[in-house]
Design an enzyme around this catalytic site. Structure first.
Site, short mmCIF file in Angstrom:
data_model
loop_
_atom_site.label_atom_id
_atom_site.label_comp_id
_atom_site.label_asym_id
_atom_site.label_seq_id
_atom_site.Cartn_x
_atom_site.Cartn_y
_atom_site.Cartn_z
CE LYS A 22 -5.31 -7.94 3.94
NZ LYS A 22 -5.49 -6.60 3.35
CG ASN A 23 -6.54 -7.59 -0.29
OD1 ASN A 23 -6.68 -7.15 0.85
ND2 ASN A 23 -5.40 -7.52 -0.97
CB CYS A 116 0.52 3.24 4.22
SG CYS A 116 0.78 2.48 2.64
NE ARG A 121 -1.41 1.22 -0.84
CZ ARG A 121 -1.74 0.10 -0.22
NH1 ARG A 121 -1.15 -0.24 0.89
NH2 ARG A 121 -2.68 -0.69 -0.73
CG ASP A 307 -0.59 -7.70 -1.99
OD1 ASP A 307 0.05 -6.64 -1.88
OD2 ASP A 307 -1.83 -7.74 -1.90
NE ARG A 400 -3.46 -3.97 8.47
CZ ARG A 400 -3.13 -3.23 7.43
NH1 ARG A 400 -2.01 -2.55 7.44
NH2 ARG A 400 -3.92 -3.13 6.38
C1 UD1 Z 1 -4.96 -3.28 -3.45
C2 UD1 Z 1 -4.76 -4.33 -2.40
C3 UD1 Z 1 -3.29 -4.43 -2.03
C4 UD1 Z 1 -2.44 -4.65 -3.29
C5 UD1 Z 1 -2.77 -3.62 -4.36
C6 UD1 Z 1 -2.10 -3.91 -5.69
C7 UD1 Z 1 -6.84 -4.32 -1.18
C8 UD1 Z 1 -7.56 -3.97 0.08
N1 UD1 Z 1 -5.55 -3.98 -1.24
O1 UD1 Z 1 -4.55 -2.02 -2.91
O2 UD1 Z 1 -3.10 -5.52 -1.14
O3 UD1 Z 1 -1.07 -4.56 -2.97
O4 UD1 Z 1 -4.19 -3.58 -4.61
O5 UD1 Z 1 -2.44 -5.17 -6.16
O6 UD1 Z 1 -7.40 -4.92 -2.08
N2 UD1 Z 1 -3.01 4.72 -7.37
C9 UD1 Z 1 -3.05 6.07 -7.63
N3 UD1 Z 1 -4.20 6.76 -7.35
C10 UD1 Z 1 -5.32 6.15 -6.86
C11 UD1 Z 1 -5.27 4.76 -6.61
C12 UD1 Z 1 -4.10 4.08 -6.88
O7 UD1 Z 1 -2.05 6.65 -8.07
O8 UD1 Z 1 -6.33 6.83 -6.65
C13 UD1 Z 1 -1.75 3.95 -7.64
C14 UD1 Z 1 -1.13 3.38 -6.38
O9 UD1 Z 1 -0.32 4.33 -5.72
C15 UD1 Z 1 -0.35 2.21 -6.94
C16 UD1 Z 1 -1.26 1.72 -8.09
O10 UD1 Z 1 -2.11 2.80 -8.40
O11 UD1 Z 1 0.87 2.63 -7.48
C17 UD1 Z 1 -2.08 0.51 -7.77
O12 UD1 Z 1 -2.71 0.67 -6.52
P1 UD1 Z 1 -4.15 0.07 -6.17
O13 UD1 Z 1 -4.46 -1.06 -7.10
O14 UD1 Z 1 -5.12 1.17 -6.08
O15 UD1 Z 1 -3.89 -0.51 -4.73
P2 UD1 Z 1 -4.97 -0.66 -3.59
O16 UD1 Z 1 -6.30 -0.82 -4.23
O17 UD1 Z 1 -4.78 0.41 -2.59
#
Ligand code: UD1
Length: 421
Positions: A22-23, A116, A121, A307, A400
């Site tokens: 999915k990701n 969420c 996030r 995850d 999902r």
């Molecule tokens: C993706 C995955 C999710 C997985 C996560 C971590 C997808 C669709 N989802 O989520 O399943 O759990 O990676 O492996 O691929 N952060 C910030 N600011 C930002 C972006 C992120 O502070 O602009 C922080 C987040 O709050 C978190 C960390 O960075 O603490 C990592 O998050 P991130 O890797 O961005 O997660 P997603 O990409 O949302």
């Protein structure tokens, strides 16, 4: 609304075919916005998140032929550049259209994803990076309004944190930017790697694929000819079925996987006393003589994935002794704890650390509520070893991200039926 009714303590055995990731599929579908031709994709997982993103791409003007795991998608005549709240609120990953839309059209509006179940996030790092590439970003009435004069400009982006979708958004934006973008502290998850490989196959020059320093040569808004590709296997789905083998202490084989993507997870199973057999595309978990407790700290790939944290917590309830699980990535990713405790698990929380006192035979079936995708699968796993019947409610979370979860588990011996509330 559907729920799952699960009768525990059945012996599992057999093999499970793993679906596409999915990701990986989500950013890859978003990346088709950058394509100059129709794109053929195979091994698409049949899950709600994919249908949600297709709905969004359809609203933007994409057309497609989609039959379960194959799609031919045409984004050549996109007309709209607005990702509306009603879609983004159901799936945060909708933010993945921001980079490609802005890079191709020079403007777009994407609803701000809210908080969420697993925490705040934010998307600040996505936005800051796009600003460094020349975008003007405004937040108005819950929407990100992004514009740029001409093309985005190549820049050096140093991410303060490793962000998976942030890296993906900037890779896609950089592909159509003017000049060279260097991403420092990039995510190197297999899903990010596949996105880079697909773009590289389409003619975008990318150096450092699979490392945390990516150098991308932009095409100055020229869309690129995508080749057909197949989505990589879902390493989290794979890990979840291995957990089904682990928690029931049975032999379960997973097929159609890339074992290397599971290294951190397989190492933890071995520490817990399970035996692991691997060949090129499959992994088998064999029972442990004694299930030992573990210490887990979630981190970026190739470390232990957040995850898989909830599923391992369910397995840890069956270990002989005290396991410690430190969730480093998301501040509120312990929603499954209170539900596992309702099933009889002994778990205490202190900040980011959960301490699980395992005792084989301790779980008892009851009504529990799914709260997010991976938390839900942890409850299903716990139900497989619980005494009596467990009803897992609100399983739309599971739908999902898991392709036919209960069917795959029933095929290896579980007793699960899907019912309507
Ligand atoms: C993706 C995955 C999710 C997985 C996560 C971590 C997808 C669709 N989802 O989520 O399943 O759990 O990676 O492996 O691929 N952060 C910030 N600011 C930002 C972006 C992120 O502070 O602009 C922080 C987040 O709050 C978190 C960390 O960075 O603490 C990592 O998050 P991130 O890797 O961005 O997660 P997603 O990409 O949302």
């Amino acid at each position: 609304m559907d729920y799952l009714e699960i009768i525990g303590k059945k012996n599992l055995s057999g093999s499970v075919k793993i679906s596409g990731a999915k990701n990986a599929a989500l950013p890859l579908l978003a990346s088709t916005i950058l394509s100059s031709n129709k794109v053929q994709i195979t091994n698409l997982p049949n899950v709600v998140d994919i249908r949600t993103l297709l709905k969004l791409l359809g609203m933007l003007g994409a057309t497609f032929n989609h039959d379960n795991t194959n799609i031919s998608i045409d984004t050549i005549n996109l007309t709209e550049t607005k990702a509306t709240y009603d879609i983004v609120k159901t799936m945060r990953a909708s933010i993945l259209v921001l980079g490609p839309l802005l890079a191709r059209f020079g403007h777009c509006e994407v609803s701000l994803p809210g908080g969420c179940a697993i925490g705040q996030r934010p998307v600040d790092l996505h936005l800051k990076a796009l600003e460094q590439m020349g975008a003007k970003i405004e937040i108005k009435a819950g929407y990100i309004l992004a514009t740029v004069d001409g093309a985005l400009k190549g820049a050096t982006i140093v991410f303060d944190k490793v962000t998976v979708t942030g890296t993906e958004n900037i890779v896609m934006a950089a592909a159509l930017a003017l000049g060279t973008t260097t991403i420092v502290n990039a995510a190197k998850e297999p899903e990010v790697v596949q996105l880079c490989e697909v773009l590289a196959d389409a003619g975008v020059k990318i150096e450092g694929i699979g490392t945390n320093r990516l150098i991308i040569e932009g095409t100055n808004r020229q869309t690129v000819p995508f080749k057909p590709f197949k989505i990589i296997p879902d390493r989290i789905e794979a890990g979840t079925y291995l957990c089904a083998g682990a928690i029931t202490n049975s032999t379960v084989k997973i097929e159609n996987v890339v074992p290397m993507h599971l290294d951190a997870v397989l190492a933890k199973f071995e520490e817990m006393g399970y035996k692991i057999l691997k060949d090129e595309t499959s992994v088998t978990i064999l029972p442990a003589n004694e299930i030992k407790p573990i210490h887990i700290t979630t981190t970026e790939y190739p470390g232990f994935p957040t995850d898989m944290q909830a599923q391992f917590m369910a397995v840890a309830t069956m270990a002989n002794g005290v396991s410690v699980i430190d969730e480093k990535l998301f501040e509120n990713r312990f929603m499954h704890v209170s539900e596992l405790v309702r099933m009889g698990a002994e778990i205490s929380l202190n900040g980011t650390v959960a301490t699980v006192t395992g005792t084989p035979q301790q779980l008892i079936g009851t009504d529990v509520m799914a709260t997010d995708l991976r938390a839900s699968s942890a409850l299903v796993l716990a139900a497989l070893v619980a005494e009596g019947t467990t009803k897992v409610h609100r399983i739309y979370h599971l739908d999902r991200g898991y392709d036919k979860l209960e069917v795959k588990l029933v095929n290896i011996g579980a007793d699960i039926v899907r019912e309507k509330e």
